[in-house]
Design a protein around this motif. Structure first.
Motif, mmCIF file in Angstrom:
data_model
loop_
_atom_site.group_PDB
_atom_site.id
_atom_site.type_symbol
_atom_site.label_atom_id
_atom_site.label_comp_id
_atom_site.label_asym_id
_atom_site.label_seq_id
_atom_site.Cartn_x
_atom_site.Cartn_y
_atom_site.Cartn_z
ATOM 1 N N SER A 1 0.148 12.998 13.481
ATOM 2 C CA SER A 1 0.540 12.200 14.656
ATOM 3 C C SER A 1 0.684 10.739 14.275
ATOM 4 O O SER A 1 1.642 10.074 14.666
ATOM 5 N N ALA A 2 -0.297 10.233 13.528
ATOM 6 C CA ALA A 2 -0.297 8.810 13.206
ATOM 7 C C ALA A 2 0.933 8.450 12.369
ATOM 8 O O ALA A 2 1.602 7.447 12.650
ATOM 9 N N LEU A 3 1.241 9.266 11.373
ATOM 10 C CA LEU A 3 2.418 8.975 10.535
ATOM 11 C C LEU A 3 3.694 9.045 11.364
ATOM 12 O O LEU A 3 4.594 8.208 11.228
ATOM 13 N N THR A 4 3.776 10.046 12.220
ATOM 14 C CA THR A 4 4.959 10.205 13.080
ATOM 15 C C THR A 4 5.106 8.996 14.005
ATOM 16 O O THR A 4 6.201 8.449 14.186
ATOM 17 N N LEU A 5 3.991 8.565 14.596
ATOM 18 C CA LEU A 5 4.034 7.420 15.504
ATOM 19 C C LEU A 5 4.449 6.154 14.760
ATOM 20 O O LEU A 5 5.220 5.343 15.284
ATOM 21 N N LEU A 6 3.946 5.999 13.538
ATOM 22 C CA LEU A 6 4.320 4.809 12.753
ATOM 23 C C LEU A 6 5.821 4.798 12.474
ATOM 24 O O LEU A 6 6.476 3.765 12.552
ATOM 25 N N ARG A 7 6.345 5.974 12.164
ATOM 26 C CA ARG A 7 7.779 6.065 11.839
ATOM 27 C C ARG A 7 8.640 5.935 13.096
ATOM 28 O O ARG A 7 9.668 5.267 13.082
ATOM 29 N N ALA A 8 8.192 6.578 14.158
ATOM 30 C CA ALA A 8 9.079 6.742 15.316
ATOM 31 C C ALA A 8 8.917 5.668 16.395
ATOM 32 O O ALA A 8 9.872 5.342 17.090
ATOM 33 N N MET A 9 7.700 5.120 16.557
ATOM 34 C CA MET A 9 7.465 4.299 17.743
ATOM 35 C C MET A 9 7.210 2.822 17.450
ATOM 36 O O MET A 9 6.986 2.044 18.372
ATOM 37 N N ASN A 10 7.187 2.452 16.171
ATOM 38 C CA ASN A 10 7.034 1.041 15.790
ATOM 39 C C ASN A 10 5.854 0.380 16.513
ATOM 40 O O ASN A 10 6.028 -0.620 17.217
ATOM 41 N N PHE B 1 -5.088 9.584 32.700
ATOM 42 C CA PHE B 1 -5.897 8.361 32.701
ATOM 43 C C PHE B 1 -4.973 7.187 32.412
ATOM 44 O O PHE B 1 -3.944 7.345 31.731
ATOM 45 N N ASP B 2 -5.365 6.019 32.890
ATOM 46 C CA ASP B 2 -4.552 4.814 32.665
ATOM 47 C C ASP B 2 -4.772 4.341 31.218
ATOM 48 O O ASP B 2 -5.858 3.872 30.879
ATOM 49 N N VAL B 3 -3.744 4.477 30.395
ATOM 50 C CA VAL B 3 -3.857 4.013 29.005
ATOM 51 C C VAL B 3 -2.939 2.814 28.760
ATOM 52 O O VAL B 3 -2.661 2.463 27.618
ATOM 53 N N GLY B 4 -2.488 2.197 29.827
ATOM 54 C CA GLY B 4 -1.727 0.964 29.694
ATOM 55 C C GLY B 4 -0.231 1.155 29.814
ATOM 56 O O GLY B 4 0.293 2.252 29.625
ATOM 57 N N ALA B 5 0.427 0.036 30.102
ATOM 58 C CA ALA B 5 1.864 0.079 30.396
ATOM 59 C C ALA B 5 2.714 0.263 29.148
ATOM 60 O O ALA B 5 3.850 0.720 29.237
ATOM 61 N N ARG B 6 2.186 -0.135 27.996
ATOM 62 C CA ARG B 6 3.008 -0.075 26.775
ATOM 63 C C ARG B 6 2.393 0.858 25.738
ATOM 64 O O ARG B 6 2.384 0.561 24.548
ATOM 65 N N THR B 7 1.862 1.958 26.230
ATOM 66 C CA THR B 7 1.232 2.928 25.323
ATOM 67 C C THR B 7 2.080 4.187 25.229
ATOM 68 O O THR B 7 2.523 4.729 26.248
ATOM 69 N N ASP B 8 2.334 4.614 23.985
ATOM 70 C CA ASP B 8 3.049 5.859 23.741
ATOM 71 C C ASP B 8 2.037 6.877 23.222
ATOM 72 O O ASP B 8 1.281 6.580 22.292
ATOM 73 N N VAL B 9 2.039 8.065 23.806
ATOM 74 C CA VAL B 9 1.002 9.055 23.497
ATOM 75 C C VAL B 9 1.616 10.273 22.819
ATOM 76 O O VAL B 9 2.595 10.836 23.315
ATOM 77 N N LEU B 10 1.040 10.659 21.696
ATOM 78 C CA LEU B 10 1.441 11.917 21.059
ATOM 79 C C LEU B 10 0.224 12.850 21.126
ATOM 80 O O LEU B 10 -0.824 12.551 20.563
ATOM 81 N N THR B 11 0.386 13.944 21.838
ATOM 82 C CA THR B 11 -0.752 14.825 22.146
ATOM 83 C C THR B 11 -0.675 16.137 21.368
ATOM 84 O O THR B 11 0.419 16.671 21.158
ATOM 85 N N GLY B 12 -1.819 16.638 20.967
ATOM 86 C CA GLY B 12 -1.915 18.025 20.518
ATOM 87 C C GLY B 12 -1.746 18.260 19.030
ATOM 88 O O GLY B 12 -2.034 19.349 18.555
ATOM 89 N N ALA B 13 -1.276 17.262 18.278
ATOM 90 C CA ALA B 13 -1.056 17.477 16.839
ATOM 91 C C ALA B 13 -2.211 16.868 16.051
ATOM 92 O O ALA B 13 -2.907 15.980 16.548
ATOM 93 N N PRO B 14 -2.417 17.335 14.822
ATOM 94 C CA PRO B 14 -3.478 16.730 13.998
ATOM 95 C C PRO B 14 -3.273 15.215 13.880
ATOM 96 O O PRO B 14 -2.133 14.742 13.812
ATOM 97 N N LYS B 15 -4.393 14.497 13.845
ATOM 98 C CA LYS B 15 -4.323 13.023 13.890
ATOM 99 C C LYS B 15 -3.475 12.439 12.763
ATOM 100 O O LYS B 15 -2.678 11.530 12.986
ATOM 101 N N ALA B 16 -3.657 12.958 11.542
ATOM 102 C CA ALA B 16 -2.946 12.372 10.397
ATOM 103 C C ALA B 16 -1.433 12.505 10.597
ATOM 104 O O ALA B 16 -0.677 11.554 10.392
#
Lengths: 164, 298
Positions: free
Chosen positions: B212-221, B195-210
């Motif tokens: 994923s969210a911490l990892t994304l905050l640390r890794a993807m700014n 699905f189109d989730v936008g040009a500047r979206t980084d997706v982390l799939t399959g892991a528990p939300k908590a």
């Protein structure tokens, strides 16, 4: 002169038949080893790696373990969007050696449809059964291989003596 | 072909042939309205729409029908999805989510697997471009994105709205990180969103939300962190952390109103980070999303 050439041809022909029988026995051993190896690769990939059946079959192809069989199942699965693994496996069984077709077919309803541990156990059992067949084939090859060649040469020589 | 009908046909591909033929025999109008295909062992298969369930003709569903559907959705490798199945769902290629019921295998007080499947809910996720148009202006203005909680009862369309909100904000130039635990927001396949989730979206799939969210905050700014269905206190704690980092948060929750959401234990202590609340309501003429300031505790 003609008789001598004829006798040489008879000796060569008989020896060749013996060698061919020996090589067929060796090929049978190699084929059975290859199928047992394929089941081993699938077993390890499915448990504990939890690889998909497609990934496990690809691993078997890379390991050159019954690659034609694995490729055939994989082709079937991919052409049907990854589904119907059981049917694809059964279809591929028809091209497997007659003596292990039944063993492979018994796996069809289990692969991809039950837990990884259950599949692993079923694959291990099938692998052991094929290995037993392979060991028997190996014994048979050792026992009768030399006999085929000796009979070939001796039979050829006897025919040559009669000709001469 | 109509997009909604094509999504229905895609869902039918997951059914074993004996059920697929029956599902394909329904009218195009029903195909376009279908939201779910329901299989219950011993009962007729049904197509669910906003107005109710419509039974399909023919014999009742068998447990094997359910197992075959799951196996097809798992691309012939059910064992690979054992973890998801223990949580009661499986996400197939294309973003179709299959919820399942059956006999739970318990170990140490936790469900480690499901077997003897008895029911299956095949949800037909749809991309609705423009779903967030009516609310977007209040969420994103003055170069700032406001943390927003999307509220509705189950099946209200929260995920669809969240997906379009993410796409819109992302295409506007904001970096969005999407924690897609069940893979149904972006429907990534081979790393590429379905699905189109936008040009500047980084997706982390399959892991528990908590996690994923911490990892994304640390890794993807990220400038915006988006996640679906806050149900766990750990998810809520992660939202607090994100908010403390200056990241706007988009989240969804099952509730009939923002006030009801505030009463949810999982959201206690975190509700104040949201500036806006979007409520999706089902009406006779369809769904309607309305936006307001997040109510404050008195």
């Amino acid at each position: 002169m003609m008789r001598a050439v004829g006798a040489a041809l008879v000796i060569l022909g008989s020896s060749g038949a013996g060698v061919a029988a020996f090589r067929a026995a060796a090929a049978r051993v190699r084929t059975l080893s290859s199928y047992a190896a394929m089941l081993g690769v699938l077993r390890r990939e499915i448990y504990p790696e939890l690889a998909t059946l497609e990934e496990a079959l690809s691993a078997a192809i890379r390991a050159d373990a019954a690659p034609d069989f694995a490729r055939s199942v994989l082709r079937g699965m991919r052409s049907r969007g990854g589904a119907d693994a059981s049917e694809c496996w059964l279809e591929a069984c028809s091209a497997a050696p007659q003596e292990i077709r039944g063993i492979l077919a018994e796996l069809a309803p289990l692969l991809g449809r039950c837990s990884a541990e259950e599949q692993s156990r079923a694959l291990e059992k099938a692998e052991l059964r094929i290995e037993r067949l392979r060991d028997a084939a190996e014994d048979e090859r050792r026992r009768s291989g030399r006999m085929y060649i000796t009979f070939g040469i001796c039979g050829g020589a006897a025919a040559a003596v009669m000709l001469l | 072909m109509d997009y909604f009908i094509s999504r229905y046909l895609g869902a039918c591909e997951l059914l074993p042939s004996r059920l697929r033929l029956r599902a394909l025999a329904v009218s195009e109008a029903l195909m376009a309205e279908a939201e779910e295909i329901r299989l219950r062992a011993g009962r007729a298969p049904a197509v669910a729409t906003a107005s109710g369930e419509h039974d399909l003709d023919g014999p009742p569903v068998t447990p094997d029908d359910i197992l075959d559907t799951l196996t097809r959705a798992a691309r012939g490798s059910l064992h690979t999805f054992a973890g998801e199945l223990a949580a009661g769902f499986l996400t197939a290629a294309g973003g179709y989510r299959l919820g399942v019921c059956g006999r739970a295998a318990m170990s140490g007080g936790e469900c480690v697997g499901l077997r003897e499947f008895s029911s299956l809910d095949l949800r037909i996720s749809k991309e609705v471009r423009g779903a967030a148009d009516g609310i977007f202006g209040e969420i994103c203005s003055g170069g700032r994105v406001r943390s927003t909680l999307i509220v509705s009862p189950p099946g209200g369309g929260k995920t669809t709205l969240l997906r379009d909100l993410v796409r819109t904000v992302s295409d506007l130039g904001f970096r969005v990180s999407l924690a897609d635990e069940r893979g149904e927001i972006a429907a990534c396949s081979g790393g590429v969103p379905g699905f189109d989730v936008g040009a500047r979206t980084d997706v982390l799939t399959g892991a528990p939300k908590a996690w994923s969210a911490l990892t994304l905050l640390r890794a993807m700014n990220p400038q915006v962190l988006a996640l679906d269905e806050i149900t766990d206190p750990a998810d809520a704690r992660t939202l607090l952390h994100a908010s403390g980092c200056g990241t706007a948060v988009f989240a969804t929750v099952h509730a009939a109103s923002p006030e009801e959401a505030m009463a949810r234990p999982a959201l206690a202590g975190v509700i104040h980070i949201f500036e806006k609340a979007v409520l999706i309501e089902r009406r006779e003429d369809g769904r309607r999303a309305s936006i307001s300031d997040m109510p404050r505790r008195t």
